[in-house]
Design a protein around this motif. Structure first.
Motif, PDB file in Angstrom:
ATOM      1  N   ILE A  29       0.912  -1.345  -0.045  1.00 39.41           N
ATOM      2  CA  ILE A  29      -0.085   0.253   0.031  1.00 39.41           C
ATOM      3  C   ILE A  29       0.843   0.964   0.084  1.00 39.41           C
ATOM      4  O   ILE A  29       1.660   1.417   0.827  1.00 39.41           O
TER       5      ILE A  29
ATOM      6  N   ASP B 104       1.144   5.034   0.751  1.00 40.36           N
ATOM      7  CA  ASP B 104       0.232   5.857   1.543  1.00 40.36           C
ATOM      8  C   ASP B 104       0.981   7.334   1.766  1.00 40.36           C
ATOM      9  O   ASP B 104       1.908   7.236   2.414  1.00 40.36           O
TER      10      ASP B 104
ATOM     11  N   GLY C  84      -5.201   2.985   9.502  1.00 34.92           N
ATOM     12  CA  GLY C  84      -4.009   2.925   8.331  1.00 34.92           C
ATOM     13  C   GLY C  84      -2.561   2.473   8.748  1.00 34.92           C
ATOM     14  O   GLY C  84      -1.831   1.767   8.284  1.00 34.92           O
TER      15      GLY C  84
ATOM     16  N   THR D  24      -2.284  -0.986  -3.646  1.00 35.33           N
ATOM     17  CA  THR D  24      -3.327  -0.061  -3.254  1.00 35.33           C
ATOM     18  C   THR D  24      -2.545   1.120  -3.411  1.00 35.33           C
ATOM     19  O   THR D  24      -1.604   1.444  -2.393  1.00 35.33           O
TER      20      THR D  24
ATOM     21  N   SER E 267      -3.129   4.944  -1.458  1.00 29.78           N
ATOM     22  CA  SER E 267      -3.914   5.442  -0.443  1.00 29.78           C
ATOM     23  C   SER E 267      -3.698   7.212  -0.373  1.00 29.78           C
ATOM     24  O   SER E 267      -2.260   7.369   0.080  1.00 29.78           O
TER      25      SER E 267
ATOM     26  N   HIS F 121      -9.933  11.609   1.909  1.00 31.31           N
ATOM     27  CA  HIS F 121      -8.942  10.282   2.054  1.00 31.31           C
ATOM     28  C   HIS F 121      -9.583   9.326   0.971  1.00 31.31           C
ATOM     29  O   HIS F 121     -10.827   9.144   1.113  1.00 31.31           O
TER      30      HIS F 121
ATOM     31  N   THR G 117      -8.949   6.053  -1.503  1.00 32.19           N
ATOM     32  CA  THR G 117      -8.354   4.680  -1.583  1.00 32.19           C
ATOM     33  C   THR G 117      -8.464   3.968  -2.735  1.00 32.19           C
ATOM     34  O   THR G 117     -10.063   3.984  -3.153  1.00 32.19           O
TER      35      THR G 117
END
Length: 211
Positions: free
Chosen positions: A5, A7, A52, A160, A162, A198, A200
């Protein structure tokens, strides 16, 4: 299954720092506005931060970011990863050579000198071990900087994305996206607050692979 991920907080115009970032000004001029949400009292901001960081089995960062967070003006008990919302995951640093010393000796640091792909693989092993120990499914989180996340996206290493979209236009700074292969994203969630939106996304495939 352990996910990778990426982020990161980003401005409306696509920057992950303000202009002129440096050792004494890690986020650049006015760049602190990108992370207002992380210190907000808004319950949705707190939930996003808590969820998270709770999923973090291992965290990957580039050497420049490591030098900032481990430097004299870097992380402390109030500003470290998760800001008290999570335990201490393993950290994996992509670097050409390990540092001679580390200030944050209470954190688990691994320095990988053979490239980003190997760093992500190392982090995956650490996250899977942490998952086994905890009985929870944990992921690898790429926290930055922007160049590290951009390279990971270009290399197809990210599952992913984020993004914490801050309501600020910085005008200049460190861009998150600088080119690379276009990709199709599947939106998974949107959480708006007063300090950020936010977002995703699951990363599906490269746009150029579509006939």
């Amino acid at each position: 299954m352990t996910r990778i991920i990426a982020d990161i907080s980003v401005s409306v115009d696509g920057f992950v720092t303000g202009p002129d970032p440096g050792p004494d000004n890690a986020l650049g001029t006015r760049g602190e506005a990108l992370h207002t949400w992380a210190f907000s009292g808004d319950p949705d901001d707190r939930r996003v931060l808590r969820e998270g960081t709770a999923r973090s089995g291992a965290v990957v960062l580039g050497r420049r970011l490591f030098d900032l967070v481990d430097g004299p003006n870097g992380w402390d008990d109030k500003t470290g990863y998760g800001a008290g919302e999570v335990g201490k995951p393993a950290f994996v640093v992509v670097t050409s050579s390990p540092p001679e010393s580390v200030r944050l000796i209470d954190l688990d640091w691994t320095f990988v000198t053979t490239g980003l792909s190997d760093a992500v693989a190392t982090a995956r092993e650490l996250a899977e071990a942490a998952s086994s120990d905890s009985g929870k499914e944990l992921d690898v989180v790429l926290m930055g900087g922007g160049a590290t996340i951009g390279s990971a996206l270009d290399a197809g290493l990210v599952d992913t994305l984020s993004l914490h979209l801050a309501p600020v236009v910085l005008g200049a700074g460190t861009p998150l996206f600088t080119g690379g292969a276009p990709r199709i994203l599947a939106q998974r969630s949107v959480t708006p607050t007063s300090t950020a939106t936010h977002l995703t996304y699951d990363i599906l495939r490269r746009l150029c692979d579509i006939p």
